[in-house]
Write a protein that holds these residues in place. Structure first.
Motif, mmCIF file in Angstrom:
data_model
loop_
_atom_site.group_PDB
_atom_site.id
_atom_site.type_symbol
_atom_site.label_atom_id
_atom_site.label_comp_id
_atom_site.label_asym_id
_atom_site.label_seq_id
_atom_site.Cartn_x
_atom_site.Cartn_y
_atom_site.Cartn_z
ATOM 1 N N GLU A 101 8.712 10.302 0.936
ATOM 2 C CA GLU A 101 8.206 9.982 2.286
ATOM 3 C C GLU A 101 7.476 8.648 2.304
ATOM 4 O OE1 GLU A 101 6.038 12.997 4.324
ATOM 5 O OE2 GLU A 101 7.779 14.306 4.472
ATOM 6 N N GLU A 102 6.710 8.385 1.245
ATOM 7 C CA GLU A 102 5.970 7.109 1.199
ATOM 8 C C GLU A 102 6.944 5.930 1.106
ATOM 9 O OE1 GLU A 102 3.070 6.962 2.010
ATOM 10 O OE2 GLU A 102 2.200 8.884 1.519
ATOM 11 N N THR A 103 8.032 6.130 0.378
ATOM 12 C CA THR A 103 9.043 5.074 0.304
ATOM 13 C C THR A 103 9.605 4.822 1.706
ATOM 14 O OG1 THR A 103 9.544 5.857 -1.902
ATOM 15 C CG2 THR A 103 11.137 4.374 -0.946
ATOM 16 N N ASP A 104 9.807 5.898 2.460
ATOM 17 C CA ASP A 104 10.268 5.738 3.852
ATOM 18 C C ASP A 104 9.247 4.972 4.689
ATOM 19 O OD1 ASP A 104 12.645 7.045 3.472
ATOM 20 O OD2 ASP A 104 12.030 8.926 4.407
ATOM 21 N N HIS A 105 7.957 5.281 4.470
ATOM 22 C CA HIS A 105 6.919 4.572 5.242
ATOM 23 C C HIS A 105 6.977 3.068 4.954
ATOM 24 C CE1 HIS A 105 4.274 8.478 5.208
ATOM 25 N NE2 HIS A 105 5.419 8.623 5.860
ATOM 26 N N ALA A 106 7.204 2.744 3.676
ATOM 27 C CA ALA A 106 7.299 1.321 3.301
ATOM 28 C C ALA A 106 8.536 0.700 3.944
ATOM 29 C CB ALA A 106 7.366 1.184 1.779
ATOM 30 N N VAL A 163 8.447 15.061 -2.958
ATOM 31 C CA VAL A 163 8.770 14.870 -1.541
ATOM 32 C C VAL A 163 7.840 13.800 -0.955
ATOM 33 C CG1 VAL A 163 8.780 15.967 0.743
ATOM 34 C CG2 VAL A 163 9.695 17.205 -1.237
ATOM 35 N N GLN A 164 6.571 13.865 -1.349
ATOM 36 C CA GLN A 164 5.601 12.895 -0.842
ATOM 37 C C GLN A 164 5.974 11.477 -1.277
ATOM 38 O OE1 GLN A 164 3.457 14.036 1.253
ATOM 39 N NE2 GLN A 164 2.458 12.076 1.637
ATOM 40 N N TYR A 165 6.416 11.373 -2.517
ATOM 41 C CA TYR A 165 6.873 10.070 -3.047
ATOM 42 C C TYR A 165 7.992 9.499 -2.158
ATOM 43 C CZ TYR A 165 10.334 7.470 -5.793
ATOM 44 O OH TYR A 165 11.290 6.568 -6.201
ATOM 45 N N GLU A 218 0.847 -1.214 0.000
ATOM 46 C CA GLU A 218 0.000 0.000 0.000
ATOM 47 C C GLU A 218 0.874 1.253 0.000
ATOM 48 O OE1 GLU A 218 -3.251 0.406 -0.144
ATOM 49 O OE2 GLU A 218 -4.113 -1.530 0.402
ATOM 50 N N GLU A 219 1.932 1.217 0.810
ATOM 51 C CA GLU A 219 2.806 2.398 0.900
ATOM 52 C C GLU A 219 3.579 2.596 -0.404
ATOM 53 O OE1 GLU A 219 2.637 4.429 3.412
ATOM 54 O OE2 GLU A 219 1.611 3.180 4.877
ATOM 55 N N LEU A 220 3.996 1.493 -1.015
ATOM 56 C CA LEU A 220 4.735 1.618 -2.280
ATOM 57 C C LEU A 220 3.798 2.075 -3.401
ATOM 58 C CD1 LEU A 220 7.206 -1.403 -2.121
ATOM 59 C CD2 LEU A 220 7.730 1.019 -1.832
ATOM 60 N N HIS A 246 -7.160 8.988 -1.190
ATOM 61 C CA HIS A 246 -6.211 7.887 -1.052
ATOM 62 C C HIS A 246 -5.675 7.811 0.382
ATOM 63 C CE1 HIS A 246 -3.322 4.862 -1.996
ATOM 64 N NE2 HIS A 246 -2.364 5.613 -1.498
ATOM 65 N N GLU A 247 -5.366 8.967 0.963
ATOM 66 C CA GLU A 247 -4.852 8.954 2.336
ATOM 67 C C GLU A 247 -5.908 8.475 3.326
ATOM 68 O OE1 GLU A 247 -1.847 9.072 3.392
ATOM 69 O OE2 GLU A 247 -1.064 9.474 1.394
ATOM 70 N N GLN A 248 -7.177 8.778 3.039
ATOM 71 C CA GLN A 248 -8.247 8.269 3.921
ATOM 72 C C GLN A 248 -8.298 6.741 3.838
ATOM 73 O OE1 GLN A 248 -11.306 10.806 2.320
ATOM 74 N NE2 GLN A 248 -11.137 12.274 4.009
ATOM 75 N N HIS A 249 -8.043 6.225 2.646
ATOM 76 C CA HIS A 249 -7.973 4.765 2.489
ATOM 77 C C HIS A 249 -6.796 4.203 3.305
ATOM 78 C CE1 HIS A 249 -7.312 0.845 0.699
ATOM 79 N NE2 HIS A 249 -6.114 1.252 0.298
ATOM 80 N N ILE A 250 -5.650 4.882 3.226
ATOM 81 C CA ILE A 250 -4.472 4.410 3.986
ATOM 82 C C ILE A 250 -4.763 4.459 5.492
ATOM 83 C CG2 ILE A 250 -2.038 4.911 4.566
ATOM 84 C CD1 ILE A 250 -2.284 3.697 1.812
ATOM 85 N N THR A 251 -5.454 5.497 5.926
ATOM 86 C CA THR A 251 -5.817 5.585 7.352
ATOM 87 C C THR A 251 -6.641 4.355 7.748
ATOM 88 O OG1 THR A 251 -5.773 7.985 7.269
ATOM 89 C CG2 THR A 251 -7.022 7.004 9.087
ATOM 90 N N GLU A 255 0.979 9.896 11.929
ATOM 91 C CA GLU A 255 1.376 10.334 10.593
ATOM 92 C C GLU A 255 0.144 10.551 9.709
ATOM 93 O OE1 GLU A 255 4.191 11.259 9.464
ATOM 94 O OE2 GLU A 255 3.877 11.231 7.278
ATOM 95 N N GLN A 256 -0.840 9.662 9.814
ATOM 96 C CA GLN A 256 -2.029 9.786 8.963
ATOM 97 C C GLN A 256 -2.831 11.040 9.298
ATOM 98 O OE1 GLN A 256 -0.832 7.624 6.472
ATOM 99 N NE2 GLN A 256 -2.946 8.136 6.037
ATOM 100 N N VAL A 257 -2.852 11.423 10.583
ATOM 101 C CA VAL A 257 -3.571 12.650 10.947
ATOM 102 C C VAL A 257 -2.914 13.823 10.216
ATOM 103 C CG1 VAL A 257 -4.134 14.231 12.852
ATOM 104 C CG2 VAL A 257 -4.286 11.752 13.195
ATOM 105 N N GLU A 258 -1.584 13.835 10.244
ATOM 106 C CA GLU A 258 -0.825 14.906 9.590
ATOM 107 C C GLU A 258 -1.030 14.904 8.077
ATOM 108 O OE1 GLU A 258 3.725 15.645 9.239
ATOM 109 O OE2 GLU A 258 3.238 15.257 11.346
ATOM 110 N N GLU A 259 -0.972 13.716 7.483
ATOM 111 C CA GLU A 259 -1.106 13.605 6.028
ATOM 112 C C GLU A 259 -2.467 14.136 5.562
ATOM 113 O OE1 GLU A 259 0.963 10.558 3.845
ATOM 114 O OE2 GLU A 259 2.210 12.140 4.617
ATOM 115 N N GLU A 260 -3.519 13.714 6.243
ATOM 116 C CA GLU A 260 -4.854 14.162 5.827
ATOM 117 C C GLU A 260 -5.000 15.678 6.034
ATOM 118 O OE1 GLU A 260 -8.300 12.002 7.071
ATOM 119 O OE2 GLU A 260 -7.289 10.065 6.965
HETATM 120 FE FE1 OFO Z 1 0.682 8.893 2.807
HETATM 121 O O1 OFO Z 1 1.000 7.870 4.248
HETATM 122 FE FE2 OFO Z 1 2.112 6.532 4.133
HETATM 123 O O2 OFO Z 1 1.470 5.893 5.689
#
Ligand code: OFO
Length: 171
Positions: free
Chosen positions: A49-54, A45-47, A16-18, A93-98, A126-131
């Motif tokens: 960060e998502e790689t970091d989340h994965a 930058v978001q790309y 999901e993160e990737l 999409h972020e609501q789905h990730i939440t 993190e999801q609170v911040e992202e949304e």
């Molecule tokens: Fe966009 O958030 Fe990852 O978790």
């Protein structure tokens, strides 16, 4: 040691993160193609960060002696109707990730997996911040409407976003 169901669920969350990373990389390309370099920077930058989340999930699996089972990453869209449309899709999409994270937390509770429950708290915050970030940009885009000057000002603002690797944030 992780239970099988938890290993599978975390491996799925890596996917999901990737996919998120892939989606935002695609959006960065879209914004570049319509000349909005600041928006493109924000998405790049978001790309990252998502790689970091994965990778945070990946490293957690390794730290628990679990195997890594990477899944196919779906093809993201490559075109959107407008910057507003792209950000509305981002928020959706972020609501789905939440929801995915909430389901992982529910599973950790069900399995009484305290370590994973604890680990996942970072993702909840993190999801609170992202949304919130997405909603702020959507509000600004709604405010300026079709004004080219307004979009240009938001583009300049989004150009300022800098990538900070998770490792430097100490998490
Ligand atoms: Fe966009 O958030 Fe990852 O978790």
């Amino acid at each position: 040691m992780l239970k099988e169901r938890m290993k599978e669920a975390i491996n799925k969350q890596i996917n999901e993160e990737l996919y998120s990373a892939y989606l935002y990389l695609s959006m960065s390309g879209y914004f570049n193609s319509i000349g909005l370099k600041g928006f493109a920077n924000w998405m790049m930058v978001q790309y990252k960060e998502e790689t970091d989340h994965a990778m945070k999930l990946y490293n957690y699996l390794l730290s628990q002696g679990s195997d890594i089972k990477l899944l196919t990453i779906n093809e993201p869209p490559h075109i959107w109707d407008s910057p507003l449309h792209a950000f509305e899709e981002t928020l959706k999409h972020e609501q789905h990730i939440t929801e995915c994270i909430n389901e992982l937390v529910d599973l950790a509770e069900e399995l009484k997996d305290r370590a994973t429950y604890n680990f996942l708290q970072w993702y909840i915050n993190e999801q609170v911040e992202e949304e919130e970030n997405d909603r702020e940009i959507i509000d600004k885009l709604n405010f300026v409407g079709d004004s080219k000057n307004g979009i240009f000002m938001i583009d300049n603002e989004l150009a300022q976003r800098k990538y900070v690797p998770l490792i430097q944030e100490g998490v």
